[in-house]
Write a protein that holds these residues in place. Structure first.
Motif, PDB file in Angstrom:
ATOM      1  N   MET A 119       0.802  -1.220   0.000  1.00 55.15           N
ATOM      2  CA  MET A 119       0.000   0.000   0.000  1.00 55.15           C
ATOM      3  C   MET A 119       0.839   1.277   0.000  1.00 55.15           C
ATOM      4  O   MET A 119       0.294   2.385   0.011  1.00 55.15           O
ATOM      5  CB  MET A 119      -0.940  -0.002   1.206  1.00 55.15           C
ATOM      6  N   THR A 120       2.156   1.145  -0.037  1.00 54.28           N
ATOM      7  CA  THR A 120       3.046   2.311  -0.015  1.00 54.28           C
ATOM      8  C   THR A 120       2.739   3.281  -1.150  1.00 54.28           C
ATOM      9  O   THR A 120       2.612   4.500  -0.941  1.00 54.28           O
ATOM     10  CB  THR A 120       4.517   1.859  -0.097  1.00 54.28           C
ATOM     11  N   GLU A 121       2.639   2.777  -2.373  1.00 56.94           N
ATOM     12  CA  GLU A 121       2.378   3.639  -3.522  1.00 56.94           C
ATOM     13  C   GLU A 121       1.006   4.281  -3.444  1.00 56.94           C
ATOM     14  O   GLU A 121       0.808   5.399  -3.938  1.00 56.94           O
ATOM     15  CB  GLU A 121       2.524   2.843  -4.817  1.00 56.94           C
ATOM     16  N   VAL A 122       0.062   3.588  -2.828  1.00 57.25           N
ATOM     17  CA  VAL A 122      -1.279   4.151  -2.672  1.00 57.25           C
ATOM     18  C   VAL A 122      -1.220   5.417  -1.820  1.00 57.25           C
ATOM     19  O   VAL A 122      -1.884   6.422  -2.124  1.00 57.25           O
ATOM     20  CB  VAL A 122      -2.230   3.123  -2.034  1.00 57.25           C
ATOM     21  N   VAL A 123      -0.410   5.386  -0.763  1.00 56.34           N
ATOM     22  CA  VAL A 123      -0.261   6.573   0.084  1.00 56.34           C
ATOM     23  C   VAL A 123       0.298   7.731  -0.732  1.00 56.34           C
ATOM     24  O   VAL A 123      -0.181   8.875  -0.632  1.00 56.34           O
ATOM     25  CB  VAL A 123       0.651   6.274   1.293  1.00 56.34           C
ATOM     26  N   GLU A 124       1.305   7.437  -1.555  1.00 59.19           N
ATOM     27  CA  GLU A 124       1.902   8.479  -2.389  1.00 59.19           C
ATOM     28  C   GLU A 124       0.884   9.051  -3.369  1.00 59.19           C
ATOM     29  O   GLU A 124       0.828  10.266  -3.599  1.00 59.19           O
ATOM     30  CB  GLU A 124       3.105   7.913  -3.132  1.00 59.19           C
ATOM     31  N   GLU A 125       0.056   8.177  -3.952  1.00 56.06           N
ATOM     32  CA  GLU A 125      -0.974   8.633  -4.889  1.00 56.06           C
ATOM     33  C   GLU A 125      -2.009   9.494  -4.180  1.00 56.06           C
ATOM     34  O   GLU A 125      -2.472  10.500  -4.728  1.00 56.06           O
ATOM     35  CB  GLU A 125      -1.645   7.423  -5.544  1.00 56.06           C
ATOM     36  N   ALA A 126      -2.364   9.087  -2.978  1.00 55.87           N
ATOM     37  CA  ALA A 126      -3.341   9.864  -2.214  1.00 55.87           C
ATOM     38  C   ALA A 126      -2.790  11.252  -1.902  1.00 55.87           C
ATOM     39  O   ALA A 126      -3.475  12.268  -2.083  1.00 55.87           O
ATOM     40  CB  ALA A 126      -3.699   9.126  -0.921  1.00 55.87           C
ATOM     41  N   HIS A 127      -1.557  11.308  -1.454  1.00 57.24           N
ATOM     42  CA  HIS A 127      -0.953  12.600  -1.135  1.00 57.24           C
ATOM     43  C   HIS A 127      -0.837  13.488  -2.371  1.00 57.24           C
ATOM     44  O   HIS A 127      -1.029  14.711  -2.296  1.00 57.24           O
ATOM     45  CB  HIS A 127       0.413  12.377  -0.500  1.00 57.24           C
ATOM     46  N   ALA A 128      -0.526  12.883  -3.510  1.00 53.48           N
ATOM     47  CA  ALA A 128      -0.434  13.654  -4.750  1.00 53.48           C
ATOM     48  C   ALA A 128      -1.779  14.281  -5.105  1.00 53.48           C
ATOM     49  O   ALA A 128      -1.838  15.333  -5.756  1.00 53.48           O
ATOM     50  CB  ALA A 128       0.049  12.762  -5.889  1.00 53.48           C
ATOM     51  N   ALA A 129      -2.847  13.610  -4.669  1.00 49.34           N
ATOM     52  CA  ALA A 129      -4.197  14.123  -4.933  1.00 49.34           C
ATOM     53  C   ALA A 129      -4.699  15.012  -3.794  1.00 49.34           C
ATOM     54  O   ALA A 129      -5.860  15.435  -3.798  1.00 49.34           O
ATOM     55  CB  ALA A 129      -5.162  12.948  -5.138  1.00 49.34           C
ATOM     56  N   GLY A 130      -3.842  15.279  -2.813  1.00 45.36           N
ATOM     57  CA  GLY A 130      -4.225  16.134  -1.696  1.00 45.36           C
ATOM     58  C   GLY A 130      -5.071  15.432  -0.652  1.00 45.36           C
ATOM     59  O   GLY A 130      -5.796  16.085   0.114  1.00 45.36           O
ATOM     60  N   ILE A 131      -4.973  14.103  -0.603  1.00 40.68           N
ATOM     61  CA  ILE A 131      -5.783  13.308   0.330  1.00 40.68           C
ATOM     62  C   ILE A 131      -4.868  12.721   1.408  1.00 40.68           C
ATOM     63  O   ILE A 131      -3.874  12.056   1.095  1.00 40.68           O
ATOM     64  CB  ILE A 131      -6.505  12.168  -0.408  1.00 40.68           C
TER      65      ILE A 131
END
Length: 356
Positions: A119-131
């Motif tokens: 789930m590491t990349e999911v966290v990065e994707e969420a942060h990139a989307a401001g989540i």
């Protein structure tokens, strides 16, 4: 544990929030409740307009159904919405679900990870989307998670090992842990072996099996125990099972050699069937984790994060990436002596169901 602590969940949640915001050094559920007069309930419109994405590993076990229902109810009481996605124990499906929640524009992502690494990349994707991302019960590794909330898993492991130590001061021990992909499994084992290792070193205890269990599956734990019994026969004195579901499979294996009740077996989660086994004497103990406190605290902290409010924590846990702000709640030891005073008094199980 003060008896009234089990009857004050909503007040306890408010106190957790106050202590998190204050970043104080204490982490005792009773202390949180004792501070209740300093807090005011969050209103039913507090989360208005907010959508919470809840990515769950599985709903197969009764415990996770409770988490889902309690978390959803708590979020909705504050006027927010929840989009729940459960992956059925499939890590790839969970990644897909989490990415879908991000694409839908949820305001906060709450994750119970199947695989702590994936789930590491999911966290990065969420942060990139401001989540922002809240790691629920299980810690996501290798990522800048915004907040982690769970029970003190090392303490749970120590509780399990202390129970075995009391029942089996000398003898042969089996350790059957949870999923190797779940960071909690490693924390549980670390806590258990902090108690066991001195006894292993001085020769009092002999570990004849030490392994993790795919997906925490009871059938896999049963297979492991069956194989141990075939090799060791009746020369098994105690089994540390990481949770109650697996304990059930382990006890089924013990029954094939008429060893149920003769071999000490631990557990975790205070499942109804485990409580019944403790009463019957086939399971030694379990660890009760007030899931309502976990779910409600997580819900309120998630809304705070989604609103952009400052949230700090009284603990930090290293996840390989850095020190993650953490809220670690206190687990509760349960055996035959305190079933009525804990899981029944707290309403976690009904007395008629337990003693059916």
């Amino acid at each position: 544990m003060a008896k009234w602590a089990f009857r004050c969940r909503s007040l306890a949640v408010l106190t957790v929030l106050a202590l998190v915001a204050a970043a104080c050094g204490h982490n005792d559920n009773d202390d949180r409740i004792a501070e209740q007069d300093k807090n005011a309930p969050l209103g039913s419109d507090y989360g208005e307009g907010i959508v919470v994405g809840f990515s769950m590993d599985t709903l197969i076990e009764a415990r996770w159904l409770k988490d889902r229902d309690l978390f959803v109810a708590a979020v909705e009481r504050m006027g927010a919405e929840v989009n729940v996605q459960a992956a059925g124990g499939d890590e790839e499906k969970q990644v897909f679900h989490a990415e879908n929640l991000i694409s839908l524009g949820v305001d906060i992502l709450v994750v119970v990870p199947n695989n702590a690494e994936v789930m590491t990349e999911v966290v990065e994707e969420a942060h990139a989307a401001g989540i922002k991302v809240l790691s629920y019960d299980r810690l996501i590794k290798g990522a800048d998670v915004d907040l982690y909330i769970s029970f003190d898993n090392e303490k749970i492991g120590r509780m399990q090992a202390e129970a075995i130590k009391k029942q089996v001061p000398k003898g042969n021990i089996v350790y059957i842990g949870g999923s190797e992909m779940d960071n909690n499994s490693h924390l549980l084992r670390k806590g258990a072996f902090s108690v066991l290792q001195p006894l292993i070193d001085n020769g009092d205890l002999n570990i004849i099996e030490d392994r993790f269990t795919d997906e925490w599956l009871p059938a896999k734990a049963q297979e492991t125990m069956q194989r141990v019994l075939e090799n060791a026969g009746s020369r098994v004195d105690g089994v540390i099972s990481a949770n109650d579901g697996m304990a059930g499979g382990i006890i089924d294996a013990l029954m094939t050699m008429d060893l149920q009740g003769k071999v000490a077996v631990t557990g975790q989660d205070a499942d109804l069937m485990a409580i019944r086994r403790i009463i019957q004497g086939t399971q030694t103990m379990t660890v009760y984790k007030p899931i309502d406190l976990l779910a409600e605290t997580a819900a309120e902290l998630a809304i705070k994060l989604a609103r952009g409010e400052a949230v700090t924590a009284d603990k930090y846990v290293n996840n390989g990436k850095g020190e993650i702000p953490s809220v670690l709640l206190d687990p509760i030891f349960v055996d035959q002596s305190n079933i009525d005073a804990t899981v029944i008094a707290d309403g976690f199980h009904k007395r008629e169901d337990v003693y059916k």
